[in-house]
Design a protein around this motif. Sequence first.
Motif, PDB file in Angstrom:
ATOM      1  N   ALA A  90      64.120  53.225  39.964  1.00 49.16           N
ATOM      2  CA  ALA A  90      63.137  54.497  39.752  1.00 49.16           C
ATOM      3  C   ALA A  90      62.648  54.452  38.150  1.00 49.16           C
ATOM      4  O   ALA A  90      61.655  54.764  37.945  1.00 49.16           O
ATOM      5  N   ALA A  91      63.572  54.402  37.344  1.00 51.81           N
ATOM      6  CA  ALA A  91      63.574  54.320  36.056  1.00 51.81           C
ATOM      7  C   ALA A  91      62.716  53.511  35.477  1.00 51.81           C
ATOM      8  O   ALA A  91      61.690  53.605  34.709  1.00 51.81           O
ATOM      9  N   GLU A  92      62.884  52.356  35.832  1.00 51.21           N
ATOM     10  CA  GLU A  92      61.790  51.283  35.447  1.00 51.21           C
ATOM     11  C   GLU A  92      60.504  51.092  35.814  1.00 51.21           C
ATOM     12  O   GLU A  92      59.495  50.994  35.267  1.00 51.21           O
ATOM     13  N   VAL A  93      60.266  51.454  37.150  1.00 52.25           N
ATOM     14  CA  VAL A  93      58.793  51.568  37.692  1.00 52.25           C
ATOM     15  C   VAL A  93      58.081  52.713  37.130  1.00 52.25           C
ATOM     16  O   VAL A  93      56.693  52.642  36.656  1.00 52.25           O
ATOM     17  N   LEU A  94      58.769  53.782  37.077  1.00 51.85           N
ATOM     18  CA  LEU A  94      58.319  55.106  36.450  1.00 51.85           C
ATOM     19  C   LEU A  94      57.921  54.847  35.011  1.00 51.85           C
ATOM     20  O   LEU A  94      56.770  55.346  34.479  1.00 51.85           O
ATOM     21  N   LYS A  95      58.696  54.407  34.564  1.00 46.15           N
ATOM     22  CA  LYS A  95      58.597  54.017  32.765  1.00 46.15           C
ATOM     23  C   LYS A  95      57.298  53.043  32.649  1.00 46.15           C
ATOM     24  O   LYS A  95      56.335  53.461  31.820  1.00 46.15           O
ATOM     25  N   GLU A  96      57.268  52.107  33.474  1.00 43.02           N
ATOM     26  CA  GLU A  96      56.173  51.148  33.229  1.00 43.02           C
ATOM     27  C   GLU A  96      54.692  51.774  33.740  1.00 43.02           C
ATOM     28  O   GLU A  96      53.938  51.577  32.988  1.00 43.02           O
ATOM     29  N   VAL A  97      54.712  52.687  34.763  1.00 42.12           N
ATOM     30  CA  VAL A  97      53.512  53.184  34.974  1.00 42.12           C
ATOM     31  C   VAL A  97      53.215  54.333  34.299  1.00 42.12           C
ATOM     32  O   VAL A  97      51.747  54.414  33.842  1.00 42.12           O
ATOM     33  N   LEU A  98      54.059  55.082  33.824  1.00 44.21           N
ATOM     34  CA  LEU A  98      53.783  56.131  32.947  1.00 44.21           C
ATOM     35  C   LEU A  98      53.337  55.835  31.678  1.00 44.21           C
ATOM     36  O   LEU A  98      52.837  56.340  30.724  1.00 44.21           O
ATOM     37  N   GLU A  99      53.864  54.917  30.934  1.00 45.69           N
ATOM     38  CA  GLU A  99      53.483  54.251  29.647  1.00 45.69           C
ATOM     39  C   GLU A  99      52.229  53.508  29.850  1.00 45.69           C
ATOM     40  O   GLU A  99      51.374  53.553  28.968  1.00 45.69           O
ATOM     41  N   LYS A 100      51.919  52.596  30.682  1.00 42.09           N
ATOM     42  CA  LYS A 100      50.679  51.910  30.745  1.00 42.09           C
ATOM     43  C   LYS A 100      49.598  52.707  31.287  1.00 42.09           C
ATOM     44  O   LYS A 100      48.327  52.259  30.833  1.00 42.09           O
ATOM     45  N   ARG A 101      49.594  53.594  32.080  1.00 44.81           N
ATOM     46  CA  ARG A 101      48.621  54.536  32.561  1.00 44.81           C
ATOM     47  C   ARG A 101      47.543  53.616  33.274  1.00 44.81           C
ATOM     48  O   ARG A 101      47.608  52.821  33.993  1.00 44.81           O
ATOM     49  N   GLU A 102      46.175  53.758  32.427  1.00 41.20           N
ATOM     50  CA  GLU A 102      45.158  52.948  33.043  1.00 41.20           C
ATOM     51  C   GLU A 102      45.176  51.425  33.033  1.00 41.20           C
ATOM     52  O   GLU A 102      44.248  50.763  33.576  1.00 41.20           O
ATOM     53  N   ARG A 103      46.111  50.926  32.455  1.00 42.43           N
ATOM     54  CA  ARG A 103      46.365  49.521  32.109  1.00 42.43           C
ATOM     55  C   ARG A 103      47.556  49.077  33.081  1.00 42.43           C
ATOM     56  O   ARG A 103      47.939  48.089  33.244  1.00 42.43           O
ATOM     57  N   TYR A 104      48.132  49.997  33.696  1.00 44.59           N
ATOM     58  CA  TYR A 104      49.284  49.791  34.989  1.00 44.59           C
ATOM     59  C   TYR A 104      48.841  48.509  35.908  1.00 44.59           C
ATOM     60  O   TYR A 104      47.791  48.807  36.590  1.00 44.59           O
ATOM     61  N   GLY A 105      49.384  47.588  36.268  1.00 42.99           N
ATOM     62  CA  GLY A 105      49.243  46.541  36.949  1.00 42.99           C
ATOM     63  C   GLY A 105      48.399  45.476  36.347  1.00 42.99           C
ATOM     64  O   GLY A 105      47.986  44.213  37.164  1.00 42.99           O
ATOM     65  N   SER A 106      47.606  45.700  35.166  1.00 45.70           N
ATOM     66  CA  SER A 106      47.092  44.685  34.562  1.00 45.70           C
ATOM     67  C   SER A 106      48.015  43.757  33.906  1.00 45.70           C
ATOM     68  O   SER A 106      49.193  43.743  33.612  1.00 45.70           O
ATOM     69  N   GLN A 107      47.437  42.454  33.510  1.00 43.86           N
ATOM     70  CA  GLN A 107      48.062  41.469  33.135  1.00 43.86           C
ATOM     71  C   GLN A 107      47.327  40.588  32.036  1.00 43.86           C
ATOM     72  O   GLN A 107      45.948  40.810  32.011  1.00 43.86           O
ATOM     73  N   ASN A 108      47.542  39.429  31.273  1.00 43.27           N
ATOM     74  CA  ASN A 108      46.678  38.921  30.297  1.00 43.27           C
ATOM     75  C   ASN A 108      46.868  37.418  30.702  1.00 43.27           C
ATOM     76  O   ASN A 108      46.770  36.420  30.131  1.00 43.27           O
ATOM     77  N   ILE A 109      46.704  37.313  32.290  1.00 42.51           N
ATOM     78  CA  ILE A 109      46.771  35.848  32.761  1.00 42.51           C
ATOM     79  C   ILE A 109      45.456  35.108  32.263  1.00 42.51           C
ATOM     80  O   ILE A 109      45.605  33.863  31.818  1.00 42.51           O
ATOM     81  N   GLY A 110      44.534  35.720  32.242  1.00 41.98           N
ATOM     82  CA  GLY A 110      43.160  34.962  31.681  1.00 41.98           C
ATOM     83  C   GLY A 110      42.888  34.495  30.334  1.00 41.98           C
ATOM     84  O   GLY A 110      42.412  33.722  29.859  1.00 41.98           O
ATOM     85  N   GLN A 111      43.619  35.450  29.509  1.00 40.85           N
ATOM     86  CA  GLN A 111      43.566  35.157  27.884  1.00 40.85           C
ATOM     87  C   GLN A 111      42.193  35.284  27.393  1.00 40.85           C
ATOM     88  O   GLN A 111      41.953  34.170  26.672  1.00 40.85           O
ATOM     89  N   GLY A 112      41.284  35.937  27.926  1.00 37.92           N
ATOM     90  CA  GLY A 112      40.030  35.853  27.443  1.00 37.92           C
ATOM     91  C   GLY A 112      38.999  34.667  27.962  1.00 37.92           C
ATOM     92  O   GLY A 112      37.913  34.637  27.331  1.00 37.92           O
ATOM     93  N   ARG A 113      39.521  33.682  28.825  1.00 35.25           N
ATOM     94  CA  ARG A 113      38.792  32.819  29.191  1.00 35.25           C
ATOM     95  C   ARG A 113      37.655  33.473  30.221  1.00 35.25           C
ATOM     96  O   ARG A 113      37.808  34.278  30.909  1.00 35.25           O
ATOM     97  N   ASN A 114      36.455  32.607  30.323  1.00 38.82           N
ATOM     98  CA  ASN A 114      35.267  33.008  31.157  1.00 38.82           C
ATOM     99  C   ASN A 114      35.537  32.583  32.353  1.00 38.82           C
ATOM    100  O   ASN A 114      35.743  31.569  32.845  1.00 38.82           O
ATOM    101  N   VAL A 115      35.130  33.511  33.383  1.00 38.77           N
ATOM    102  CA  VAL A 115      34.984  33.324  34.628  1.00 38.77           C
ATOM    103  C   VAL A 115      33.429  34.022  35.127  1.00 38.77           C
ATOM    104  O   VAL A 115      33.110  35.138  35.035  1.00 38.77           O
ATOM    105  N   VAL A 116      32.583  33.039  35.717  1.00 36.57           N
ATOM    106  CA  VAL A 116      31.409  33.462  36.152  1.00 36.57           C
ATOM    107  C   VAL A 116      31.402  33.782  37.668  1.00 36.57           C
ATOM    108  O   VAL A 116      31.880  32.980  38.492  1.00 36.57           O
TER     109      VAL A 116
END
Length: 573
Positions: A90-116
Amino acid sequence: MDVKQLLADQLAAQVPSLSVAELADLIEYPPNPQMGDLSLPCFKLSKQLRKSPQVIAEELKSSFQAHPAFGEAQAVAGYFNIFLDRSWFAAEVLKEVLEKRERYGSQNIGQGRNVVIDFSSPNIAKTFHIGHLRSTVIGNALYKIFEFLGYNSVGVNHLGDWGTQFGKLIVAYKMFGDKAAVEAEGISELQRIYVKFHDEADARPELEDEARAWFVKLEQGDQEAQELWRWFVDISLKEFEKMYDLLGVKFDSYRGESFYVDKVPAVIEELTEKKLLEEDEGATIVRLDAFDMPPVLIFKKDGSTLYHTRDIAAALFRKKEYDFEKCVYVTDAGQSLHFKQWFKVIELMGYEWASQLQHVPFGKVSLEGAKLSTRKGNVIHLEELLGKAIEKTREIIEQKNPSMPNKDEVARKVGVGAIIFNDLSNNRIKDIVFSWEEALNFEGETGPYVQYTHARASRVLRKSNDDVSDAFDLAADQLHTEHLHNPEAQAVLKELYLFKERVEQAMHKLEPSIVSRYLVDLAQRFNHFYHECPILKVEDASLRAARLAIVKAVQITLRNGLALIGLDAPEEV
């Protein structure tokens, strides 16, 4: 936080034959919570370790080292099952959601590469109808999902603004058209005369030859043909933009088929140099017999180009312009062969990046079982559908919440959202038989249900007053997560945890419905929690704060997920 990875790290020493990543891939979520929160099926290790699955499970249990994340371990019927520590989780999940807010669930898998992402792509001079909706909303969701995961998405609207149909439209206009009527009625008038052309051509087949001749004139730069064509395009784009604004869809490029016409000669020259072209009964083709596919027609006997030719030119241009890692084409499954053919031509031209081209097919839409057909007038106009959805939502608001501010804005968000969600709630490859009743049904597992759940969470937070607002700024370990051990709270926390995983799955499978189904699941878990666990009417301040933290985390996650599939998240419904 990745609990599968964490467990794999703990077990790695006992299973040296597999890498940590391989081990993590084997770990599952048991379907029954009584079997644990994570499970490793030991059957897949039996051959490597030369032991029975149950013996392996028992050895893993006996050697398992204590860790704050994990509680009880079990060895049952060849499975190593383990329970997460509920307070830690519970602590880990809530910490991550409440800290990341609108970025919760996001990742940097693409590292700025282009997808058309090539999507929507309606035909000029044809009304935007429900058949166009699928490509538009699926493509828009994929655009947002890739962006959320660190890619630079490039949305391309490859307008159908070239081809023999414009020869037909020119003939139709010259025979039946009226400038004032077209200016007043727009696409609907162009479509009327287009349908009339086909009716006339059934009796007078020579009109088809006349239409082909006008298209050749258009390709050769004839002034009259060019002026009429540009006029048809401008009228159409104005009407398309209204629909895109209503749907909340934007594009980075509106380069249609016509943009690539002057790039075709270079393609033909390259195909000739690479000895891929041959003549066949006056037409020019690329043979694909060796790949069990029909030949690709590059240009016809009269010298006019085709879809294949322009698609090849467009792909070469996009690779040079965007240096994409992936270029996806969101069209109906009926075009699958077309894409396989010209993808293969790109490969035969020697371009290794041909493997980066991907067709994203979706099922067709039919109207009461009959194929949609503009020329036969058998369509449901999207403007009419969205208008009825907004109107129905407005009526519901008047009945249930007549004092709501911004009723028109909320009706638009919920009504349009209902139509988008209805499309994205099914696997994209599934064929759809359009039904007014189903499209305008807001009960059950629908977009309005998810939006209403978000509004419910927002309402609870508004009513909570300022005395507990600090709970959301606390470090998670300061929240009393021992209050969140009950099944209802844990079910919500587990669903919240899965969001990042589901978004990544949606990207890899190019399947937005994974996000849509996830949102329904989260809404259902939260509504059960809401009914079973009092939130505001509890005396214990620490219990209240812990439950409010869940409410806030759900609000954030629903909003993020709705945004990914192109829906707004009103705070009041």
